[in-house]
Design a protein around this motif. Structure first.
Motif, PDB file in Angstrom:
ATOM      1  N   UNK A   1      31.001  -8.840  23.104  1.00 27.15           N
ATOM      2  CA  UNK A   1      31.509  -8.902  21.737  1.00 27.15           C
ATOM      3  C   UNK A   1      33.026  -8.747  21.766  1.00 27.15           C
ATOM      4  N   UNK A   2      33.717  -9.595  21.018  1.00 24.63           N
ATOM      5  CA  UNK A   2      35.167  -9.556  20.936  1.00 24.63           C
ATOM      6  C   UNK A   2      35.571  -8.993  19.580  1.00 24.63           C
ATOM      7  N   UNK A   3      36.450  -7.984  19.640  1.00 24.40           N
ATOM      8  CA  UNK A   3      36.996  -7.400  18.416  1.00 24.40           C
ATOM      9  C   UNK A   3      38.504  -7.302  18.611  1.00 24.40           C
ATOM     10  N   UNK A   4      39.227  -8.129  17.910  1.00 27.79           N
ATOM     11  CA  UNK A   4      40.673  -8.187  18.104  1.00 27.79           C
ATOM     12  C   UNK A   4      40.988  -8.661  19.501  1.00 27.79           C
ATOM     13  N   UNK A   5      41.705  -7.825  20.258  1.00 28.34           N
ATOM     14  CA  UNK A   5      42.050  -8.165  21.644  1.00 28.34           C
ATOM     15  C   UNK A   5      41.186  -7.382  22.633  1.00 28.34           C
TER      16      UNK A   5
ATOM     17  N   UNK B   1      27.435  -3.198  15.656  1.00 28.82           N
ATOM     18  CA  UNK B   1      27.812  -1.954  16.331  1.00 28.82           C
ATOM     19  C   UNK B   1      29.311  -1.921  16.651  1.00 28.82           C
ATOM     20  N   UNK B   2      29.844  -3.046  17.126  1.00 29.16           N
ATOM     21  CA  UNK B   2      31.242  -3.107  17.539  1.00 29.16           C
ATOM     22  C   UNK B   2      32.156  -3.510  16.379  1.00 29.16           C
ATOM     23  N   UNK B   3      31.619  -4.300  15.454  1.00 35.40           N
ATOM     24  CA  UNK B   3      32.447  -4.816  14.374  1.00 35.40           C
ATOM     25  C   UNK B   3      33.237  -6.039  14.794  1.00 35.40           C
ATOM     26  N   UNK B   4      32.650  -6.832  15.677  1.00 37.37           N
ATOM     27  CA  UNK B   4      33.323  -8.029  16.175  1.00 37.37           C
ATOM     28  C   UNK B   4      32.382  -9.209  16.210  1.00 37.37           C
ATOM     29  N   UNK B   5      32.756 -10.217  16.999  1.00 39.14           N
ATOM     30  CA  UNK B   5      31.959 -11.437  17.123  1.00 39.14           C
ATOM     31  C   UNK B   5      31.509 -11.617  18.570  1.00 39.14           C
ATOM     32  N   UNK B   6      30.261 -12.014  18.725  1.00 34.93           N
ATOM     33  CA  UNK B   6      29.703 -12.234  20.067  1.00 34.93           C
ATOM     34  C   UNK B   6      30.274 -13.508  20.671  1.00 34.93           C
ATOM     35  N   UNK B   7      30.581 -13.431  21.952  1.00 31.75           N
ATOM     36  CA  UNK B   7      31.065 -14.617  22.662  1.00 31.75           C
ATOM     37  C   UNK B   7      30.090 -15.073  23.739  1.00 31.75           C
ATOM     38  N   UNK B   8      29.157 -14.177  24.122  1.00 34.58           N
ATOM     39  CA  UNK B   8      28.186 -14.511  25.163  1.00 34.58           C
ATOM     40  C   UNK B   8      27.036 -13.526  25.064  1.00 34.58           C
TER      41      UNK B   8
END
Length: 110
Positions: free
Chosen positions: A74-78, A51-58
């Protein structure tokens, strides 16, 4: 002497009763509720990442606004996004930017 034994027995029984109540209450924690989820934590993480296009961190399973959901960071870029995933259907309910990252204990805003 008999009164000391009686008092000790009452103390032990009271401690056992209190311990049983505490154990029953702790068995109702969020982690145990995941048995009722229709999707897995991995599926929720995957839905949030897509959904976000990022990576989960927690990720965690929690009771929120009257329903059980997966809360995935989810982290996407900054940018850090808090993504809420329905635990029954696997659909994303909400995705909002977490500008303060309140879930982490390492910043001043906590």
């Amino acid at each position: 002497m008999k009164s000391n034994i009686y008092l000790a027995a009452v103390a032990v029984l009271s401690a056992t009763a209190v311990g049983s109540v505490y154990a029953a209450k702790s068995a109702d924690n969020d982690a145990m509720a995941i048995a009722d989820a229709k999707i897995s934590l991995a599926q929720a993480v995957s839905a949030a990442e897509q959904h976000v296009g990022g990576k989960a961190s927690r990720a965690e399973y929690e009771h929120h606004k009257g329903q059980w959901v997966f809360d995935v960071e989810v982290v996407k870029g900054r940018q850090v996004m808090d993504v809420t995933v329905n635990s029954t259907s696997g659909t994303v309910i909400a995705a909002v930017e977490d500008k303060h990252d309140r879930d982490d204990d390492h910043d001043r805003d906590d």
